[in-house]
Design an enzyme around this catalytic site. Structure first.
Site: not given
Ligand code: A3P
Length: 298
Positions: A48-49, A51, A53, A112, A142, A200, A266, A268
């Site tokens: 949830k950092s 990944t 993106w 991870h 997240s 991020y 979610r 972002g």
């Molecule tokens: P939130 O739950 O705060 O919205 P991971 O990809 O490591 O699983 O992390 C998911 C988090 O990155 C979620 O955060 C998600 O919404 C956010 N995310 C996914 N795609 C993204 C993007 N293209 N740009 C920015 N944040 C993104």
């Protein structure tokens, strides 16, 4: 040691970090059998950092000559980023020899895994590692949403307080969060050509600058001509939260592992923690960060 019922899975401690029990089999097989190649690139995060993106951005970046048009026939338009850049250790869950023959060069993998648990050949060959970290408050919020979503409905939700308490004690997916970050932060200081440490929040605030930084680190910098042709903006737009989360594939599809693609998108945003965490919880996370990562105030 085993920690029961944190999410749908139990967690098992291995080499100082907590792994979902089923995935751990893949980690050990991967450590024993994966053979890196010199130009492999590893995208590493705690869950949830950001990944998803980072996978999208790096895929679009290193493949921009093969796929120059982000509006037409680009693999990201029809594939979730986790399909284009798979989790390395998860490929070993059911086999000791996954087939990576269809990968083009440079191969992109993600994981991870904490630094101490990376397969030996990654270090021996000096492969490039891109580490993306996110502030623990948003990462926690997240993660809380994501894991409750994955829990089987009949098991009910874990309460925020319960998950928070465990997170602070280090019991979370691939936690302790702070030790994970610290492991890669140290490596990035010791070996900046090998490990790029990104945040991020920085990427969100100055996306152009950081995409350029990433391209230079990966030794595929943008040419002047590319810059004039707004290639950087095109990649950023293609990989933006709004664009990716609104693609049909990410609204409706599922990963081979069963998760719904939409679960990775979610809000972002930076600072959503304000909507979920109490003042005391925020103070606790700040305190832990100051104590454990004094060099790196997130
Ligand atoms: P939130 O739950 O705060 O919205 P991971 O990809 O490591 O699983 O992390 C998911 C988090 O990155 C979620 O955060 C998600 O919404 C956010 N995310 C996914 N795609 C993204 C993007 N293209 N740009 C920015 N944040 C993104």
């Amino acid at each position: 040691p085993t920690e029961k019922g944190w999410v749908a899975n139990h967690l098992h401690q291995y080499q100082g970090f907590w792994h979902p029990t089923r995935q751990l089999k893949g980690v050990i097989a991967c450590q024993n059998h994966f053979q890196a190649q010199e130009n492999d690139i590893f995208l590493i995060t705690t869950p949830k950092s950001g990944t998803t993106w980072l996978k999208a951005l790096t895929f679009a970046l290193v493949n921009r000559v093969r796929f120059p048009n982000p509006k037409e026939n680009h693999p990201l338009l029809t594939n979730n980023p986790h399909v284009l850049v798979p989790f390395l250790d998860m490929a070993y869950i059911d086999t000791d020899s996954p087939d990576f023959s269809s990968f083009t060069s440079p191969r992109l993998f993600s994981t991870h895994l904490p630094f101490v648990s990376l397969p030996k050949s990654v270090e021996d060959l000096g492969c490039k590692i891109v580490y993306l970290c996110r502030n623990p408050k948003d990462t926690f919020v997240s993660l809380y949403h994501f894991t409750n979503r994955l829990r089987h409905k009949e098991k009910g939700e874990n309460s925020l307080e319960e998950v928070f308490d465990k997170f602070c004690r280090g019991v979370s997916l691939y936690g302790p969060f702070w030790d994970h970050v610290l492991g890669y932060w140290k490596q990035s200081l010791e070996n900046p050509k090998r490990v790029l440490f990104l945040k991020y929040e920085d990427f969100k605030e100055e996306p152009k600058l950081h995409l350029k930084k990433l391209s230079e680190f990966l030794e595929c910098p943008f040419s002047e001509e590319e810059e004039n042709h707004t290639v950087i903006d095109q990649i950023l737009n293609l990989c933006s939260f709004d664009n990716l989360s609104n693609l049909e594939v990410n609204k409706t599809g599922k990963l081979p592992s069963g998760e719904e693609n939409c679960a990775f998108f979610r809000r972002g945003e930076i600072g959503d923690y304000k909507n979920f965490l109490t003042k005391e919880m925020l103070e606790k996370l700040d305190h832990l960060t100051k104590e454990k990562l004094p060099a790196l105030l997130l």
